[in-house]
Design an enzyme around this catalytic site. Sequence first.
Site, PDB file in Angstrom:
ATOM      1  N   TYR A 176      11.971  15.820  74.928  1.00  0.00           N
ATOM      2  CA  TYR A 176      12.686  14.847  74.083  1.00  0.00           C
ATOM      3  C   TYR A 176      11.907  13.533  74.023  1.00  0.00           C
ATOM      4  O   TYR A 176      11.702  12.967  72.940  1.00  0.00           O
ATOM      5  CB  TYR A 176      14.089  14.638  74.668  1.00  0.00           C
TER       6      TYR A 176
HETATM    7  N1  LIG Z   1      23.387   9.666  71.619  1.00  0.00           N
HETATM    8  C1  LIG Z   1      22.416   8.931  72.111  1.00  0.00           C
HETATM    9  O1  LIG Z   1      22.545   8.374  73.204  1.00  0.00           O
HETATM   10  C2  LIG Z   1      21.154   8.732  71.346  1.00  0.00           C
HETATM   11  C3  LIG Z   1      20.316   7.690  71.723  1.00  0.00           C
HETATM   12  C4  LIG Z   1      19.124   7.496  71.053  1.00  0.00           C
HETATM   13  C5  LIG Z   1      18.779   8.308  69.989  1.00  0.00           C
HETATM   14  N2  LIG Z   1      19.621   9.310  69.631  1.00  0.00           N
HETATM   15  C6  LIG Z   1      19.209  10.139  68.506  1.00  0.00           C
HETATM   16  O2  LIG Z   1      20.163  10.013  67.474  1.00  0.00           O
HETATM   17  C7  LIG Z   1      20.195  11.201  66.702  1.00  0.00           C
HETATM   18  C8  LIG Z   1      21.631  11.691  66.583  1.00  0.00           C
HETATM   19  O3  LIG Z   1      22.115  11.913  67.883  1.00  0.00           O
HETATM   20  P1  LIG Z   1      23.665  12.094  68.210  1.00  0.00           P
HETATM   21  O4  LIG Z   1      23.872  11.480  69.530  1.00  0.00           O
HETATM   22  O5  LIG Z   1      24.497  11.705  67.057  1.00  0.00           O
HETATM   23  O6  LIG Z   1      23.682  13.679  68.395  1.00  0.00           O
HETATM   24  P2  LIG Z   1      24.779  14.788  68.008  1.00  0.00           P
HETATM   25  O7  LIG Z   1      24.425  15.977  68.809  1.00  0.00           O
HETATM   26  O8  LIG Z   1      26.147  14.221  68.126  1.00  0.00           O
HETATM   27  O9  LIG Z   1      24.479  15.045  66.464  1.00  0.00           O
HETATM   28  C9  LIG Z   1      23.273  15.613  66.057  1.00  0.00           C
HETATM   29  C10 LIG Z   1      23.470  16.292  64.720  1.00  0.00           C
HETATM   30  O10 LIG Z   1      22.213  16.877  64.351  1.00  0.00           O
HETATM   31  C11 LIG Z   1      22.460  18.189  63.876  1.00  0.00           C
HETATM   32  N3  LIG Z   1      21.293  19.058  64.055  1.00  0.00           N
HETATM   33  C12 LIG Z   1      20.791  19.538  65.222  1.00  0.00           C
HETATM   34  N4  LIG Z   1      19.747  20.345  64.972  1.00  0.00           N
HETATM   35  C13 LIG Z   1      19.578  20.357  63.624  1.00  0.00           C
HETATM   36  C14 LIG Z   1      18.678  21.010  62.768  1.00  0.00           C
HETATM   37  N5  LIG Z   1      17.730  21.850  63.236  1.00  0.00           N
HETATM   38  N6  LIG Z   1      18.769  20.797  61.430  1.00  0.00           N
HETATM   39  C15 LIG Z   1      19.739  19.985  60.945  1.00  0.00           C
HETATM   40  N7  LIG Z   1      20.637  19.347  61.714  1.00  0.00           N
HETATM   41  C16 LIG Z   1      20.553  19.539  63.037  1.00  0.00           C
HETATM   42  C17 LIG Z   1      23.646  18.673  64.715  1.00  0.00           C
HETATM   43  O11 LIG Z   1      24.289  19.801  64.117  1.00  0.00           O
HETATM   44  C18 LIG Z   1      24.507  17.426  64.784  1.00  0.00           C
HETATM   45  O12 LIG Z   1      25.394  17.326  63.694  1.00  0.00           O
HETATM   46  C19 LIG Z   1      19.256  12.180  67.408  1.00  0.00           C
HETATM   47  O13 LIG Z   1      18.004  12.181  66.789  1.00  0.00           O
HETATM   48  C20 LIG Z   1      19.152  11.609  68.804  1.00  0.00           C
HETATM   49  O14 LIG Z   1      17.961  11.967  69.444  1.00  0.00           O
HETATM   50  C21 LIG Z   1      20.790   9.535  70.274  1.00  0.00           C
HETATM   51  C1  LIG Z   2      19.164  12.703  75.131  1.00  0.00           C
HETATM   52  C2  LIG Z   2      19.670  11.420  74.594  1.00  0.00           C
HETATM   53  C3  LIG Z   2      21.170  11.329  74.693  1.00  0.00           C
HETATM   54  C4  LIG Z   2      19.065  10.226  75.245  1.00  0.00           C
HETATM   55  C5  LIG Z   2      18.535  10.231  76.470  1.00  0.00           C
HETATM   56  C6  LIG Z   2      18.043   9.067  77.066  1.00  0.00           C
HETATM   57  C7  LIG Z   2      18.179   7.855  76.483  1.00  0.00           C
HETATM   58  C8  LIG Z   2      17.765   6.611  77.146  1.00  0.00           C
HETATM   59  O1  LIG Z   2      17.930   5.536  76.555  1.00  0.00           O
HETATM   60  O2  LIG Z   2      17.264   6.665  78.264  1.00  0.00           O
HETATM   61  C9  LIG Z   2      18.874   7.716  75.194  1.00  0.00           C
HETATM   62  O3  LIG Z   2      18.289   6.778  74.384  1.00  0.00           O
HETATM   63  C10 LIG Z   2      19.078   9.014  74.425  1.00  0.00           C
HETATM   64  O4  LIG Z   2      18.136   9.131  73.384  1.00  0.00           O
END
Ligand SMILES: NC(=O)c1ccc[n+]([C@@H]2O[C@H](COP(=O)([O-])OP(=O)(O)OC[C@H]3O[C@@H](n4cnc5c(N)ncnc54)[C@H](O)[C@@H]3O)[C@@H](O)[C@H]2O)c1
Ligand SMILES: CC(C)C1=CC=C(C(=O)O)[C@@H](O)[C@H]1O
Length: 246
Positions: free
Chosen positions: A153
Amino acid sequence: MSQYLQGQTAIVTGGMRGIGLGIAQRLHAAGAQVVIWDLAVDGWDAAEQGFEPVLRQSVDVSSLASVEAAFAHVLAQVGQVEILVNNAGINGPVVPAWEYPPAAWDKVIAIDLNGVFYCCRTAIPHMRERGYGRIVNVASMAGKDGVQYISAYSAAKAGVIAFTKAAAKELAQDGVLLNCVAPAMVETPLMAEMTPEHIAASKAKIPMGRFLKVEEIANMVSWIAGPECSFTTGFVFDLSGGRATY
Ligand SMILES: NC(=O)c1ccc[n+]([C@@H]2O[C@H](COP(=O)([O-])OP(=O)(O)OC[C@H]3O[C@@H](n4cnc5c(N)ncnc54)[C@H](O)[C@@H]3O)[C@@H](O)[C@H]2O)c1
Ligand SMILES: CC(C)C1=CC=C(C(=O)O)[C@@H](O)[C@H]1O
């Protein structure tokens, strides 16, 4: 709310839930017509989500054929695309790098990095032709810091940042701006895939002492995706509560 995205079409990948859904709602509130791409797109409740997307398409961003077919359908139905938000992503296993299963590694890279490339590769020629586009890639603080036990990741998100910077330079004179956001942790289903220890450790790194909120990301993305963002490209907008040091 100001309708500064009126008349524009925005594709949001992974828009059925979590951060993607919040971004889709915010772009719609700013006047955009929103196309949702996700693996499964059934069960949308317009009353609950607050709006009806102009299109909901089942798309796997890790498949170039799936992305190209979906984009062609958008153009046929809607005509033009101004905004692409590459948000779809997965976490993968939480294990030491030397024990990381290669198949799981490939899957994380395929969705989190290749997916961003495939969507950009598909949308950019259309945006260049029209002389306008805003692409926002959702990276992560993990892509800047490297977070232990989620090496695939972290590597994928670092790749998203570097890809954004490289492609942004190539497109700087074409009216197509590419930026990314690097959020810290947000309470979504993805976060629940981390272990409680890692969630606590990640929260402890945030000087503001709390998790980021979906609305906070959505607000920032909606500005980056709009016309007021006009002289910034290849940039990483942090949402880190004071954690980011570069
Ligand atoms: N939640 C966190 O803490 C966090 C922090 C930093 C970045 N992010 C990033 O934000 C984005 C969204 O994360 P989230 O927390 O909302 O996750 P989530 O799991 O709630 O939502 C992710 C969505 O992506 C879709 N998805 C997964 N694989 C797919 C594919 N192959 N094709 C199309 N759609 C697909 C899933 O079906 C889901 O609807 C991600 O890129 C994640 O890495 C999340
Ligand atoms: C995997 C996802 C929920 C995630 C892991 C670690 C983070 C961090 O800030 O250390 C988050 O930003 C997030 O992307």
